[in-house]
Design an enzyme around this catalytic site. Structure first.
Site, PDB file in Angstrom:
ATOM      1  N   PRO A 195      -1.307 100.094  68.212  1.00 26.08           N
ATOM      2  CA  PRO A 195      -2.015  99.706  69.447  1.00 26.08           C
ATOM      3  C   PRO A 195      -3.289 100.520  69.629  1.00 26.08           C
ATOM      4  CG  PRO A 195      -0.206 101.198  69.958  1.00 26.08           C
ATOM      5  CD  PRO A 195      -0.161 100.980  68.468  1.00 26.08           C
ATOM      6  N   GLU A 268      -8.641  87.737  65.683  1.00 23.18           N
ATOM      7  CA  GLU A 268      -9.015  87.265  67.024  1.00 23.18           C
ATOM      8  C   GLU A 268     -10.117  88.194  67.499  1.00 23.18           C
ATOM      9  OE1 GLU A 268      -8.168  84.625  68.432  1.00 23.18           O
ATOM     10  OE2 GLU A 268      -6.400  84.023  67.309  1.00 23.18           O
ATOM     11  N   CYS A 302     -12.055  88.748  76.390  1.00 25.50           N
ATOM     12  CA  CYS A 302     -12.762  88.022  75.320  1.00 25.50           C
ATOM     13  C   CYS A 302     -13.122  86.612  75.771  1.00 25.50           C
ATOM     14  CB  CYS A 302     -11.918  87.974  74.062  1.00 25.50           C
ATOM     15  SG  CYS A 302     -10.286  87.305  74.358  1.00 25.50           S
TER      16      CYS A 302
HETATM   17  P1  NAP Z   1     -12.163  97.364  69.163  1.00 25.23           P
HETATM   18  O1  NAP Z   1     -13.044  98.512  69.424  1.00 25.23           O
HETATM   19  O2  NAP Z   1     -12.534  96.425  68.075  1.00 25.23           O
HETATM   20  O3  NAP Z   1     -10.693  97.978  68.888  1.00 25.23           O
HETATM   21  C1  NAP Z   1      -9.587  97.173  68.601  1.00 25.23           C
HETATM   22  C2  NAP Z   1      -8.583  97.970  67.791  1.00 25.23           C
HETATM   23  O4  NAP Z   1      -9.170  98.375  66.557  1.00 25.23           O
HETATM   24  C3  NAP Z   1      -8.095  99.238  68.475  1.00 25.23           C
HETATM   25  O5  NAP Z   1      -6.750  99.444  68.120  1.00 25.23           O
HETATM   26  C4  NAP Z   1      -8.975 100.301  67.839  1.00 25.23           C
HETATM   27  O6  NAP Z   1      -8.406 101.570  67.818  1.00 25.23           O
HETATM   28  C5  NAP Z   1      -9.104  99.788  66.424  1.00 25.23           C
HETATM   29  N1  NAP Z   1     -10.318 100.273  65.786  1.00 25.23           N
HETATM   30  C6  NAP Z   1     -11.533 100.467  66.355  1.00 25.23           C
HETATM   31  N2  NAP Z   1     -12.416 100.886  65.435  1.00 25.23           N
HETATM   32  C7  NAP Z   1     -11.749 100.983  64.261  1.00 25.23           C
HETATM   33  C8  NAP Z   1     -12.108 101.368  62.944  1.00 25.23           C
HETATM   34  N3  NAP Z   1     -13.345 101.748  62.655  1.00 25.23           N
HETATM   35  N4  NAP Z   1     -11.158 101.346  61.993  1.00 25.23           N
HETATM   36  C9  NAP Z   1      -9.914 100.964  62.276  1.00 25.23           C
HETATM   37  N5  NAP Z   1      -9.505 100.591  63.511  1.00 25.23           N
HETATM   38  C10 NAP Z   1     -10.404 100.588  64.493  1.00 25.23           C
HETATM   39  O7  NAP Z   1     -11.953  96.434  70.421  1.00 25.23           O
HETATM   40  P2  NAP Z   1     -11.597  96.859  71.901  1.00 25.23           P
HETATM   41  O8  NAP Z   1     -12.774  97.563  72.456  1.00 25.23           O
HETATM   42  O9  NAP Z   1     -10.262  97.527  71.945  1.00 25.23           O
HETATM   43  O10 NAP Z   1     -11.431  95.412  72.576  1.00 25.23           O
HETATM   44  C11 NAP Z   1     -12.500  94.649  72.963  1.00 25.23           C
HETATM   45  C12 NAP Z   1     -12.850  93.583  71.947  1.00 25.23           C
HETATM   46  O11 NAP Z   1     -11.718  92.798  71.623  1.00 25.23           O
HETATM   47  C13 NAP Z   1     -13.870  92.607  72.484  1.00 25.23           C
HETATM   48  O12 NAP Z   1     -14.827  92.311  71.502  1.00 25.23           O
HETATM   49  C14 NAP Z   1     -13.035  91.363  72.798  1.00 25.23           C
HETATM   50  O13 NAP Z   1     -13.771  90.170  72.811  1.00 25.23           O
HETATM   51  C15 NAP Z   1     -12.025  91.412  71.714  1.00 25.23           C
HETATM   52  N6  NAP Z   1     -10.822  90.656  72.085  1.00 25.23           N
HETATM   53  C16 NAP Z   1     -10.597  89.475  71.472  1.00 25.23           C
HETATM   54  C17 NAP Z   1      -9.475  88.739  71.815  1.00 25.23           C
HETATM   55  C18 NAP Z   1      -9.185  87.449  71.138  1.00 25.23           C
HETATM   56  O14 NAP Z   1      -8.040  87.010  71.224  1.00 25.23           O
HETATM   57  N7  NAP Z   1     -10.128  86.814  70.449  1.00 25.23           N
HETATM   58  C19 NAP Z   1      -8.597  89.211  72.790  1.00 25.23           C
HETATM   59  C20 NAP Z   1      -8.862  90.429  73.400  1.00 25.23           C
HETATM   60  C21 NAP Z   1      -9.989  91.155  73.028  1.00 25.23           C
HETATM   61  P3  NAP Z   1      -8.875 102.756  68.829  1.00 25.23           P
HETATM   62  O15 NAP Z   1      -8.186 102.434  70.101  1.00 25.23           O
HETATM   63  O16 NAP Z   1      -8.364 104.006  68.229  1.00 25.23           O
HETATM   64  O17 NAP Z   1     -10.358 102.685  68.954  1.00 25.23           O
END
Ligand code: NAP
Length: 498
Positions: A195, A268, A302
């Site tokens: 998560p 997603e 999103c």
């Molecule tokens: P995020 O920064 O992409 O992070 C998502 C997950 O990836 C987190 O568990 C994060 O861990 C991990 N992560 C981040 N950088 C990483 C890296 N360099 N290497 C490996 N893992 C990494 O996204 P968020 O800020 O949590 O969520 C917002 C984004 O999600 C928005 O762009 C939104 O549109 C998208 N979203 C899409 C959907 C859909 O169903 N299409 C639904 C909800 C959200 P950490 O917590 O440790 O950073």
């Protein structure tokens, strides 16, 4: 090694938890609650107050490899279980989640900040996937092919793909897990969840309830800690599928990291939804729709409407009523029952809202309401309305992920069609009009995975959720949600004619 800092304020609302054992401060792997090998932890804070909700283990590669081994060990028995038996375990998990709805919602609000009513809604939504896929487990039928060769019996079976990893974001800390895990588990796959670091307690509470529901050891694990966990899940050949929800930028990183082990990738990713309002539609209902499409999950969604297109004939009246409606939104701690808009997740989220407003105003947009940090605290932002937004402003092409509504005027359908699609994103579009012919024309022309016509709430367990272009790969939910976690096996058996 990081140890809990005794000087930080401890969250006091945890005393309202009916079942204190749902707040687990260990990770769950191979059916055991475990600390990190080196004992280090991460503090999880409440974005509304800064108080510490608790600590979770800061795990990395070594613990991940053990979780993968445990999942591999659990796989043969789990896949061979009768679908009815897998369904019964998932059903028990669903019931355990629903029985703990209030506590799970409280944990979510404390670590994520969303209003409690929205958190309850997410628990229902999340549990819905477990219930749905418990049923679908029994219907994972193959097909018999009307063959093209004589003396051959041809069939296609659906088999579980193997160990699945789910990497999830903080904005929907429970539903983004169950939407993936319940489908994979129904198909017969063990799942390892990593998560978001800001919201691990919702995931760990799901693990506690899975254990109580009799999900066997190694079938559902939750690893908290460093991004090295994700690196190992991508690089390890024993993980056969990665299901990721998060930003498009991070999705690209995971695709690259997984290339060497050629695995199934379900993505997603980000969205940049247009909300389109025509003058033939009731204006007040249009305002209500725009408000929900923009401000639910405090704009951190999103599916959030990032570009609100309003026809020139109603533009002025819309702005007046929309500004009024935005003015009635209450900003505050998600535990307060009057709160509509909670805190944002972190400082960079607030900074992005500020940057988008600043950029738009510098390029000629009009600020109608809000536009600044909110007096409630460092992570709160005022519900904001900016008008006369044009394509060269950053908010027109970047995801804002906060409570900033950007409204733009359009003259006719041809102009709208030029502007409504996005070169990169294609997740959700909202279309408000009563003209049947226009609905048919525009639903055809909208390049999005989902189109909501005259409504906002459209998601749920029975429907396919997902985007086109760089908003994602694959679909979650519905019968399509199982496709990411199954392989087709074609069997051709020769037989002799009697
Ligand atoms: P995020 O920064 O992409 O992070 C998502 C997950 O990836 C987190 O568990 C994060 O861990 C991990 N992560 C981040 N950088 C990483 C890296 N360099 N290497 C490996 N893992 C990494 O996204 P968020 O800020 O949590 O969520 C917002 C984004 O999600 C928005 O762009 C939104 O549109 C998208 N979203 C899409 C959907 C859909 O169903 N299409 C639904 C909800 C959200 P950490 O917590 O440790 O950073």
């Amino acid at each position: 090694m990081d140890m809990p800092n005794p000087n930080l304020i401890r969250e006091t609302s945890l005393r309202h938890l009916g079942d204190a054992r749902l707040l687990r401060e260990f990770a769950y792997l191979g059916g055991k609650w475990q600390a990190a090998d080196d004992g280090s932890v991460i503090a999880v804070t409440n974005p509304a107050t800064g108080a510490v909700v608790g600590h979770v283990p800061m795990m990395a590669e070594a613990e991940t490899r053990r979780a993968i081994e445990a999942a591999e060990k659990a796989f043969p028995a789990w896949r061979r279980l009768l679908p009815q038996d897998r369904a019964a375990r998932l059903r028990a998990w669903y019931e355990a989640i629903m029985a703990s709805r209030e506590d799970l919602a409280l944990i979510m609000t404390l670590e994520q900040g969303k209003p409690l009513a929205e958190a309850r809604g997410e628990i229902d939504y999340a549990a819905g996937f477990v219930e749905w896929f418990a049923e679908e487990a029994k219907r994972l039928n193959g097909e018999v092919i009307a063959g093209h060769l004589p003396g051959r019996s041809m069939s296609v079976r659906r088999e579980p793909i193997g160990v699945v990893a789910a990497v999830t974001p903080w904005n929907f800390p429970t539903a983004m897990i169950t939407r993936k895990a319940a489908a994979a588990m129904a198909a017969g796959c063990p799942v390892i969840v990593r998560p978001a670091s800001e919201t691990p307690f919702s995931a760990l509470a799901l693990a506690e309830l899975a254990e109580r529901a009799g999900i066997p050891a190694g079938v559902f694990s939750v690893l908290t800690g460093s991004r090295a966990i994700v690196g190992e899940l991508c690089a390890n050949p024993a993980v056969r599928a990665i299901s990721f929800t998060g930003s498009t930028d991070v999705g690209r990183i995971l695709l690259r990291q997984s290339a060497d082990t050629v695995k199934r990738m379900a993505m997603e990713l980000g969205g940049h939804a247009p909300f389109i309002l025509f003058p033939d539609f009731d204006l007040d209902e249009g305002v209500t729709g725009a408000l929900a499409a923009k401000f639910q999950t405090s704009g951190q969604d999103c599916l959030a409407a990032n570009r609100i297109f309003v026809h020139a004939d109603i533009y002025k009246a819309f702005l007046e009523r929309f500004a009024e409606a935005i003015g009635e939104l209450n900003v505050g701690n998600g535990l307060d029952p009057d709160t509509d808009i909670g805190p944002l997740m972190n400082e960079s989220a607030v900074a992005k809202c500020e940057a988008h407003v600043r950029d738009a105003l510098a390029k000629g947009a009009r600020l109608i309401r809000g536009g600044r940090r909110h007096r409630q605290g460092p992570l709160f932002f005022e519900p904001t309305l900016i008008a006369d937004v044009t394509p060269e402003m950053a908010i027109s092409y970047e995801e804002t992920f906060g409570p900033v509504a950007a409204v733009m005027r359009f003259g006719d359908e041809a102009e709208l069609v030029e502007r409504m699609n996005h070169p990169e994103y294609g997740l959700m579009a909202y279309l408000y009009t009563n003209d049947h012919n226009r609905i048919c024309r525009l639903t055809d022309a909208l390049e999005f995975g989902m189109v909501a016509v005259n409504c906002v709430k459209v998601t749920g367990a029975p429907v396919p959720f997902g985007g086109v272009k760089q908003s994602g790969l694959g679909r979650e939910g519905g019968r399509w949600g199982l496709d990411e976690f199954t392989e087709f096996k074609y069997v051709c058996a020769a037989y002799r004619a009697a």
